[in-house]
Each structure stands twice: as C-alpha cells, then as structure tokens.
Write a protein that holds these residues in place. Sequence first.
Motif, PDB file in Angstrom:
ATOM      1  N   ARG A  76       0.819  -1.214   0.000  1.00  0.00           N
ATOM      2  CA  ARG A  76       0.000   0.000   0.000  1.00  0.00           C
ATOM      3  C   ARG A  76       0.857   1.270   0.000  1.00  0.00           C
ATOM      4  O   ARG A  76       0.319   2.375  -0.096  1.00  0.00           O
ATOM      5  CB  ARG A  76      -0.907  -0.021   1.243  1.00  0.00           C
ATOM      6  CG  ARG A  76      -2.156   0.840   1.137  1.00  0.00           C
ATOM      7  CD  ARG A  76      -3.228   0.361   2.120  1.00  0.00           C
ATOM      8  NE  ARG A  76      -2.714   0.173   3.451  1.00  0.00           N
ATOM      9  CZ  ARG A  76      -2.769   1.092   4.421  1.00  0.00           C
ATOM     10  NH1 ARG A  76      -3.305   2.265   4.192  1.00  0.00           N
ATOM     11  NH2 ARG A  76      -2.287   0.820   5.609  1.00  0.00           N
ATOM     12  N   ALA A  77       2.191   1.140   0.118  1.00  0.00           N
ATOM     13  CA  ALA A  77       3.068   2.317   0.138  1.00  0.00           C
ATOM     14  C   ALA A  77       3.189   2.895  -1.271  1.00  0.00           C
ATOM     15  O   ALA A  77       3.656   2.202  -2.184  1.00  0.00           O
ATOM     16  CB  ALA A  77       4.442   1.942   0.669  1.00  0.00           C
ATOM     17  N   PRO A  78       2.781   4.147  -1.497  1.00  0.00           N
ATOM     18  CA  PRO A  78       2.844   4.732  -2.845  1.00  0.00           C
ATOM     19  C   PRO A  78       4.281   4.856  -3.351  1.00  0.00           C
ATOM     20  O   PRO A  78       5.212   5.086  -2.576  1.00  0.00           O
ATOM     21  CB  PRO A  78       2.197   6.115  -2.669  1.00  0.00           C
ATOM     22  CG  PRO A  78       1.324   5.977  -1.460  1.00  0.00           C
ATOM     23  CD  PRO A  78       2.067   5.035  -0.557  1.00  0.00           C
ATOM     24  N   VAL A  79       4.422   4.705  -4.660  1.00  0.00           N
ATOM     25  CA  VAL A  79       5.743   4.860  -5.288  1.00  0.00           C
ATOM     26  C   VAL A  79       5.742   5.981  -6.327  1.00  0.00           C
ATOM     27  O   VAL A  79       6.767   6.247  -6.943  1.00  0.00           O
ATOM     28  CB  VAL A  79       6.186   3.540  -5.967  1.00  0.00           C
ATOM     29  CG1 VAL A  79       6.436   2.467  -4.937  1.00  0.00           C
ATOM     30  CG2 VAL A  79       5.174   3.084  -7.016  1.00  0.00           C
ATOM     31  N   ALA A  80       4.593   6.652  -6.513  1.00  0.00           N
ATOM     32  CA  ALA A  80       4.537   7.743  -7.486  1.00  0.00           C
ATOM     33  C   ALA A  80       3.358   8.648  -7.164  1.00  0.00           C
ATOM     34  O   ALA A  80       2.381   8.233  -6.532  1.00  0.00           O
ATOM     35  CB  ALA A  80       4.416   7.206  -8.915  1.00  0.00           C
ATOM     36  N   VAL A  81       3.501   9.913  -7.595  1.00  0.00           N
ATOM     37  CA  VAL A  81       2.434  10.909  -7.488  1.00  0.00           C
ATOM     38  C   VAL A  81       2.039  11.281  -8.910  1.00  0.00           C
ATOM     39  O   VAL A  81       2.911  11.593  -9.735  1.00  0.00           O
ATOM     40  CB  VAL A  81       2.893  12.153  -6.711  1.00  0.00           C
ATOM     41  CG1 VAL A  81       1.780  13.190  -6.646  1.00  0.00           C
ATOM     42  CG2 VAL A  81       3.355  11.772  -5.311  1.00  0.00           C
ATOM     43  N   PRO A 108      10.587   2.344   0.057  1.00  0.00           N
ATOM     44  CA  PRO A 108       9.187   2.330   0.521  1.00  0.00           C
ATOM     45  C   PRO A 108       8.997   1.301   1.626  1.00  0.00           C
ATOM     46  O   PRO A 108       9.565   0.202   1.564  1.00  0.00           O
ATOM     47  CB  PRO A 108       8.394   1.951  -0.736  1.00  0.00           C
ATOM     48  CG  PRO A 108       9.304   2.238  -1.885  1.00  0.00           C
ATOM     49  CD  PRO A 108      10.689   2.048  -1.383  1.00  0.00           C
ATOM     50  N   PRO A 109       8.212   1.629   2.651  1.00  0.00           N
ATOM     51  CA  PRO A 109       7.908   0.633   3.676  1.00  0.00           C
ATOM     52  C   PRO A 109       6.961  -0.429   3.100  1.00  0.00           C
ATOM     53  O   PRO A 109       6.352  -0.242   2.053  1.00  0.00           O
ATOM     54  CB  PRO A 109       7.220   1.454   4.773  1.00  0.00           C
ATOM     55  CG  PRO A 109       6.608   2.609   4.042  1.00  0.00           C
ATOM     56  CD  PRO A 109       7.544   2.917   2.903  1.00  0.00           C
ATOM     57  N   THR A 110       6.852  -1.526   3.784  1.00  0.00           N
ATOM     58  CA  THR A 110       5.927  -2.579   3.368  1.00  0.00           C
ATOM     59  C   THR A 110       4.635  -2.422   4.147  1.00  0.00           C
ATOM     60  O   THR A 110       4.587  -2.646   5.360  1.00  0.00           O
ATOM     61  CB  THR A 110       6.536  -3.969   3.622  1.00  0.00           C
ATOM     62  OG1 THR A 110       7.781  -4.062   2.914  1.00  0.00           O
ATOM     63  CG2 THR A 110       5.603  -5.064   3.149  1.00  0.00           C
ATOM     64  N   LEU A 111       3.577  -2.010   3.458  1.00  0.00           N
ATOM     65  CA  LEU A 111       2.273  -1.786   4.072  1.00  0.00           C
ATOM     66  C   LEU A 111       1.283  -2.768   3.447  1.00  0.00           C
ATOM     67  O   LEU A 111       1.057  -2.730   2.235  1.00  0.00           O
ATOM     68  CB  LEU A 111       1.799  -0.344   3.865  1.00  0.00           C
ATOM     69  CG  LEU A 111       2.744   0.764   4.361  1.00  0.00           C
ATOM     70  CD1 LEU A 111       2.185   2.128   4.015  1.00  0.00           C
ATOM     71  CD2 LEU A 111       2.944   0.652   5.869  1.00  0.00           C
TER      72      LEU A 111
END
Length: 578
Positions: free
Chosen positions: A123-128, A167-170
């Motif tokens: 669930r951690a975003p990697v882009a905007v 990124p964290p793992t969510l």
Amino acid sequence: RRKLRSDVAAAFPSLGAEQLAELIPNKEELNVIKIYTHKGEALTVYMNHRNPILFEVEKALYPTVYTLWVYPDLLPAFSTWPPVLQKLAGGADLMLPGVVVPPSGLPQVEQGTFCAVTLLGNRAPVAVAVATMSTAEMLAAGMKGKGFAVLHTYLDHLWEYGDKSSPPTLAPLVPDPAAQEGAGDEEEQEGKEPVSSSSPDPVQHVDIRDLSLKEQESCAELGKEELLEHRAAEPVENASPEDQQEAEDSRTPQEQMDALFNQCFFHALKCKVKKSDLPLLTSTFLRSHMFPCCPAGQQLDIKKSSYKKFSKFLQCMQNQKILQVKELNKGVESIVEVDWKHPDIRAFAVPEGFSASSAQDRSEDREQVYHAPEIIPLYGVSTKMIPLFQESGHRKGSILSSSEVRNIIINYVKTNELVHETNKNLVKVNAILCDCLLEKSEQDEISHLKWDDLLSRCLERLQPLHQVTFFGQDPVVRKGTIEPIDITIAQRSANKKVTIIKNLELYGLDPQCVANTLQQKVQASATLTPVPGAKDRVQVQIQGNQIHHLAKMLLEEYQLPRKYIQGLDKAPKLGRKK
C-alpha cells in the motif's frame, strides 16, 4: 508556516489537526528551496527532517513519496505491477493497461485529481500522478490509453534529494485476489503497457523527474534501457562463478558504482581508519583511505553513482548510524565518530586477492598525490542591488560569476542607452545606478562613471561568495571570501621561535599529514594545537622558522596559488656568512 499549514489543510482535507502538526511542525526546522527543471521552470520544495515533504507546481501543492509513506491514504491510490515502476522512473506516464483493477472496483476520481500509484501487494505509494480522465471515462475506454500523468516517483531526482530510503511494506487494507494470480498475468500486463504515448496529454503538468539543482548542469537519466523480462531478482544459490559474474554484469553502471563505493567505504573503515585518526576530513578519507581500497582496474567516480555528491553518500551512511559527520570548520566536513561495532562493518569481508601490503603501497602512493582545489570567486545579488539585476531575471541571492556580472551590467547600460554620446568610455548614471552604486554624498556630484569604476563599484556592493571544488567531489559554494593559509612566527621562551600554520582544512589539507611531512623534511618537532578562540579547529606548530620549507611544499609540491598563502614574507633572509 501558518499559511502553508492552511494551504495543506485546504488541499488535503482528510488530514487531521494532529497530522498537520506532525507534517508541518511549529518549532522544528522547515526549509524552503527552489528547484529548476531542465525546461527552466521554477518549483518550490518544502523540506522537513532533510526530506522533501511537499512540492508546489503552478500554485498547486503535491505530497512527495516520503509524505505518502507516512500518510498512505492521503490520495486515492491505483495499483500497478512491480515491473512497471522502472518504466515510471524512466519517464513514462502510467497507461491504463498497466493499472490493476481490484474486485472492489477502481477509486472514483475526476479528471485532474491528484492520485497515488502503488505496487501490487504493497500500500506504500511509489509515485504521485494526476488523472488525465475520470474513472467512468477510463472504464468506458476499455482501460486503454494514458490514464495518469506522472509527476514524481520513488527513485527520481526529487526522491534523491532526501535520505533515499525505500518504501515501507504496508499490507493492503483488503486482501486482493489479483495479487495471488499467476506470474503469467503479470507478464501479460507488462507486455500491454507501452513505454510512452504519442497522443497529446490532455492535462499539462511539469515533470518533476527532470529536476536538477542550479549547480547541476546535467542529470543522469534513469530507465532508458528496456526492462528485461526475466532479469534475476535474487542470486542463485548454486550458481557457477561465470553465472554470478553474468548476474553482476547485468546491473546498470550506476548500480555497479554504488556497490563499488560501498565496498571501498567499508574496506577503508575496517582496515585503514583508526580511532586516533578522528576527526578526519571527508576529502582526506576519500583520497587517502577509500581510493587505495579500490580494486585494480576500477576507479571511484561519485558522479557516476546515484549519490552524485560524496557528502550525500556520507549522509546516507550517517542515517544508518555507521558514522557521524560534522562541519568543524565553516564549509569543511569531517568524520568525527565511527561505530566500529556496527553489524555492516563487522560483516564486511575484505575482497579476495586484496592483500594488506598492496593496500598499504597504494595508500602511500595516494597520500603523496594532492590536488589543489579549484577556487572561483562568486557574487550574490544583495537587497540594494536588486533593481539593477531584476531586469535580467535575477533576484536576491542569485549567484553569479564576475564575467556574468560584467555581461549583465554591459547589457543593462546598452539596453537603457546610457553610453555617453561623445565619450564611449563614460556611462550616464540614471536613477537606478545612482541608488545602487553611489554614496549619498556622491549622488549630487557624479553624473557619469568610467566603465572600470562602474564595474568595480558593482562588484564591491554584491555579496562576496566563493566556490571550492575538491578533487573527486562536486563544487561547494561558501559565503564570504576564502581565508588564506595563515603562516605566522611566534616567540617562545629562551628566544626560541616556532612556525604556526592555520586554515589548512579549508584547502583540503589534513593538518596531521602536513605536520608529519614537515617533521620529516626539517627534522624538527611538529605538533597540533587548538586554534585560540575557535572551537574544534587545530593549527600546526613546528619548531624554528620553517617558512622556506613550507613555501616550497605549498607552492611547488601542492601547487597552491601564492595569493591563497599569507605570511611567506616572514621567511628568514639568507645573508652571506662572514
């Protein structure tokens, strides 16, 4: 700060009061910087805890991935397959065939809505990104075409300006059955996702992935190579040396340089640096400790790594609590502490075929090679000089070289037709030149200035700066003019004299190395003593008047310009012996 908080609250109403206070704290340091794209468009970036948290484009605020990792539900999120990330980081927008449609359906968005892009299973975003069409239009188009204009991604240049964390793992809020489907679906989606689209973008946005700092003339472009479908993600346990070499060669040159820097860094800390060497100049650590640990046939080049600057590499190591770096002198960083019990240092194994004796030999060779820094005087636009420079597009704090200042003044004079009609050596003083360059007592008396006088007055009224470029490192701009290496002769008891040398660190010279070299050359005692009135600064003190030997070492061996050495005139005069 209050206005920024209200703007963020208006842009992201889902943030509560406590979350706003965490994101934009009242007392902690909050930095605002200007970053320019290659197209020359200025962007505002807000930094907190050395990480960019927000960026502003055309008066619209966007969160960075660092912020979204803390508040992952801040924006509506769309998932894609992990292999697509490399495409996005390389400059591609997100195409609808690459969007994973969950059983619960896509989030409902309108055209122009700010969105986050996540990878399937995390669930951690990697882009905007910004939606180029509404959800209804996406479904109506059969999930084909460009769905999102990507502004900023994990691994881009804005991300590199922070601590470069991953990124964290969510875990997903609801388990997604699509994540459990076979890898064949993944490859199918990857095959459908085009690298770019030739169709015009319905929403125009600035591409944050083209970010570069003012002093950077070029940025490494990521992701130009095609994504290898079957690229190995993990080493094979029973792979042969040839297979391991092939897997190693499959890394990009940037990844290989990053690995080389890590290897030489841990090698130097484990085998070369001692506790007694601290504090150690970062430039000396790179030149005299890391370079000798570089394997034969390879060369360390920070500009070919993802860090781009050695200071950023050390900052990354500091974030991992391996060492501590401090600015003991203005603009000069030193390593002040190393955690030799750190698991990464303990676990590091010296590469095979790299003997201690060869490292020592190469270390001695490296220590003898000193590259004098390149020093360039610069000028900053001061408040009083803004009217003179704003016509050329410069603002307060703009940094210029002397030639740039000269060209701006010449263009200003010619554009405003201020050259004297009969005497081309004179310039008419208009209202702006009068306010910027003349003292109050001169304003009623002087109506014309000579070109030389005009330029010298202008340089005197600008803020003095200087740029220092050390070998193997990126340029550093410091305020004021650089202090020269100061050499003085002091009288001690029994009419004995000592030579004292200060400010060696400003020129990338390690005071301890200089003291050791001088001691061997002149066979006299040399020590390091604290500089009176200056915290954490040291000076070299050697018995006798040794300016002749010192001048030969600084001017001939180290190739330092004479103008940066003060006190050479105090050398003893060599008279004839009677």
